[in-house]
Design an enzyme around this catalytic site. Structure first.
Site, PDB file in Angstrom:
ATOM      1  N   ALA A 156      47.994  36.739 -45.424  1.00  0.00           N
ATOM      2  CA  ALA A 156      49.457  36.766 -45.331  1.00  0.00           C
ATOM      3  C   ALA A 156      49.865  37.053 -43.893  1.00  0.00           C
ATOM      4  O   ALA A 156      49.211  37.820 -43.183  1.00  0.00           O
ATOM      5  CB  ALA A 156      50.016  37.822 -46.274  1.00  0.00           C
ATOM      6  N   GLY A 206      48.560  35.049 -55.097  1.00  0.00           N
ATOM      7  CA  GLY A 206      49.897  35.033 -54.515  1.00  0.00           C
ATOM      8  C   GLY A 206      50.948  34.687 -55.540  1.00  0.00           C
ATOM      9  O   GLY A 206      50.751  34.848 -56.748  1.00  0.00           O
ATOM     10  N   GLU A 228      45.216  33.109 -58.871  1.00  0.00           N
ATOM     11  CA  GLU A 228      45.651  34.372 -59.475  1.00  0.00           C
ATOM     12  C   GLU A 228      47.076  34.596 -59.000  1.00  0.00           C
ATOM     13  O   GLU A 228      47.306  34.920 -57.840  1.00  0.00           O
ATOM     14  CB  GLU A 228      44.722  35.511 -59.058  1.00  0.00           C
ATOM     15  CG  GLU A 228      44.887  36.757 -59.914  1.00  0.00           C
ATOM     16  CD  GLU A 228      45.886  37.739 -59.348  1.00  0.00           C
ATOM     17  OE1 GLU A 228      47.043  37.741 -59.856  1.00  0.00           O
ATOM     18  OE2 GLU A 228      45.563  38.489 -58.421  1.00  0.00           O
ATOM     19  N   LEU A 229      48.033  34.403 -59.919  1.00  0.00           N
ATOM     20  CA  LEU A 229      49.438  34.344 -59.521  1.00  0.00           C
ATOM     21  C   LEU A 229      50.214  35.556 -60.049  1.00  0.00           C
ATOM     22  O   LEU A 229      49.639  36.609 -60.273  1.00  0.00           O
ATOM     23  CB  LEU A 229      50.034  33.023 -59.989  1.00  0.00           C
ATOM     24  CG  LEU A 229      49.213  31.776 -59.588  1.00  0.00           C
ATOM     25  CD1 LEU A 229      49.852  30.507 -60.112  1.00  0.00           C
ATOM     26  CD2 LEU A 229      49.024  31.719 -58.085  1.00  0.00           C
ATOM     27  N   CYS A 262      50.466  42.768 -58.899  1.00  0.00           N
ATOM     28  CA  CYS A 262      50.595  41.704 -59.904  1.00  0.00           C
ATOM     29  C   CYS A 262      50.384  42.243 -61.313  1.00  0.00           C
ATOM     30  O   CYS A 262      51.070  41.835 -62.247  1.00  0.00           O
ATOM     31  CB  CYS A 262      49.591  40.592 -59.614  1.00  0.00           C
ATOM     32  SG  CYS A 262      49.884  39.718 -58.071  1.00  0.00           S
TER      33      CYS A 262
END
Length: 453
Positions: A156, A206, A228-229, A262
């Site tokens: 990032a 993300g 992997e959201l 998350c």
């Protein structure tokens, strides 16, 4: 072109990171491509020695590394130290267990011998987020390196020094030159990297939007990917739950890492029989959290990572209140640069952002339901499917309900967390593929059938 990183606790510019030129990007990819043959053919024991060395360097430099995290994305000191320790543990774990995960698997057939082999693919391109800037990287990297792959990282944009620190740690531990590279690039450059024939696979942690874009590009170029959201995990509290344990879990899961996780509990689905008492205790416990300097041990709630993220969260909160949600705690920005206090919304219902959207910050949504059946229905009434937990005095009942939750990880009387021994990932719009455990290490391997007549 360069990108500024701003300390979320002070609002001061900490660093300016120049983006790489096309020639510099090519040099990183060329180095990874050149490193793969030698690394992939090293014995697994030799690769394990390097990973153990990485763990040692992480532990030695843990104080320095957490300070970099804190300056770039606001991590509390104790949370940063715990994150570095977890990274060291995952390196040790895969150094010790990869041989078993990667061992050929015999299959009984009419052949003289038939079995499955797990062979490395090549260079994995990782697009990683800022919220756990070391753990998210090591979560894919430790199993990937032990499988014989090499990797390049686009981190990032607000944590460039974390990316460089990871590279420095790996070099100090003796990872061969090129086996891991850092790409300070923008999204357009990232799309070109995915298309490059030297990239064998793509992994992303993300947002849903980022995952959709990266997965589309990977699919266009026929590259294996793991996504992997986001998540909006349900935290189901039944009438027979131990409320002391449930409230402690609720505070830890929702407000740890400033709620920027998350798999944090985000939707607190509470049966009416105990809803008033749970909410009373939850508000009382959350009100004790204190915003402040992340390096101060007295601070118990970190600032959010960026001011724009704080502003987006607050709009979701105000829009939900306008639609009828009741603010019980917080729900107004702190006077500091990116602080947001521990906040709780009650009476959250369909049609509100707090019901249907991911609130990626320290805001809890309380959804009251009549009974167990409605709790399960509401828990599954979401486009996300990362994790979920159920709190009950009856473990068998909890396990039965866990089986009904539409998510990648369901926990009973415990908060959802990642563990190197267990596969991690989601379903629905929370992504696909798995990290960690046998499932994760196999994702970026060629699962090859061998038949000997």
């Amino acid at each position: 072109m360069s990108v500024e990183t701003i300390n979320p606790a002070t609002g001061q510019v900490e660093h300016r990171q120049a983006l790489l030129s096309p020639d510099q990007v090519d040099a990183v990819l060329a180095a990874a491509h050149a490193a793969f043959p030698a690394w992939s053919t090293r014995s697994i024991e030799s690769r394990g020695e390097v990973l153990h060395a990485v763990a040692g360097v992480l532990r030695k430099r843990r104080e320095e590394l957490q300070q970099v995290m804190s300056a770039e994305m606001g991590k509390l000191r104790k949370e940063g130290l715990a994150e570095i320790d977890k990274c060291a543990a995952v390196c040790d774990y895969y150094a010790d267990h990869a041989a078993g995960y990667l061992a050929p698997q015999p299959i009984a057939t009419e052949a003289q011998r038939s079995y499955v082999r797990y062979e490395p693919l090549g260079c994995v391109f990782a697009v990683m987020p800022w919220n756990f800037p070391f753990w998210q990287v090591f979560r894919f990297l430790a199993p990937g390196l032990m499988a014989g792959n090499v990797a390049v990282l686009k981190h990032a944009s607000n944590v460039p020094r974390c990316a460089d620190a990871i590279l420095d740690v790996l070099r100090e531990a003796g990872l061969p030159e090129g086996a891991f590279g850092v790409l300070h690039i923008d999204n357009d450059q990232a799309a070109k990297v995915i298309a490059d024939p030297r990239i064998a696979g793509v992994t992303l942690t993300g947002s849903e939007r980022a995952g959709s874009s990266v997965a589309a590009t990977a699919g266009k170029h026929l590259k294996k990917c793991v996504m992997e959201l986001g998540g909006s995990d349900a935290f189901v509290v039944l009438e027979d739950a131990d409320l002391d344990a449930a409230v402690a879990g609720a505070v830890s899961s929702r407000f740890g890492n400033a709620g920027q996780t998350c798999i944090a509990a985000k939707r607190f689905i509470v049966v009416e029989a105990i809803a008033d008492e749970f909410v009373r205790r939850f508000v009382e416990a959350a009100s004790k959290l204190r915003l402040g300097d992340p390096q101060d041990e007295a601070t118990t709630l970190a600032p959010m990572a960026r001011q724009d993220l704080r502003d987006t969260l607050h709009k979701q909160v105000t829009d939900s209140i306008a639609r009828g949600a009741k603010p019980l705690l917080g729900c107004e920005p702190d006077a500091s640069y990116a602080g947001y206090p521990a906040s709780i919304l009650d009476g959250v219902k369909p049609g509100m952002p707090a019901y249907s959207e991911e609130l990626f910050g320290p805001v809890a949504s309380v959804l009251r339901v009549a009974d167990e059946a409605e709790a399960v229905r509401v828990a599954n009434d979401t486009s996300f499917g990362l994790g979920g937990s159920v709190w009950t005095g009856d473990a068998e009942r909890g396990e039965r309900i866990a089986g009904q939750l539409q998510c990648g990880a369901a926990f009973v009387n415990a908060i959802v967390r990642s563990d190197q021994r267990l596969p991690f990932g989601g379903t629905k719009r929370s992504g696909f593929g798995r990290e960690l455990a046998a499932h994760g290490i196999h994702e970026f391997t060629n699962i090859k059938t061998v038949w000997v007549a």
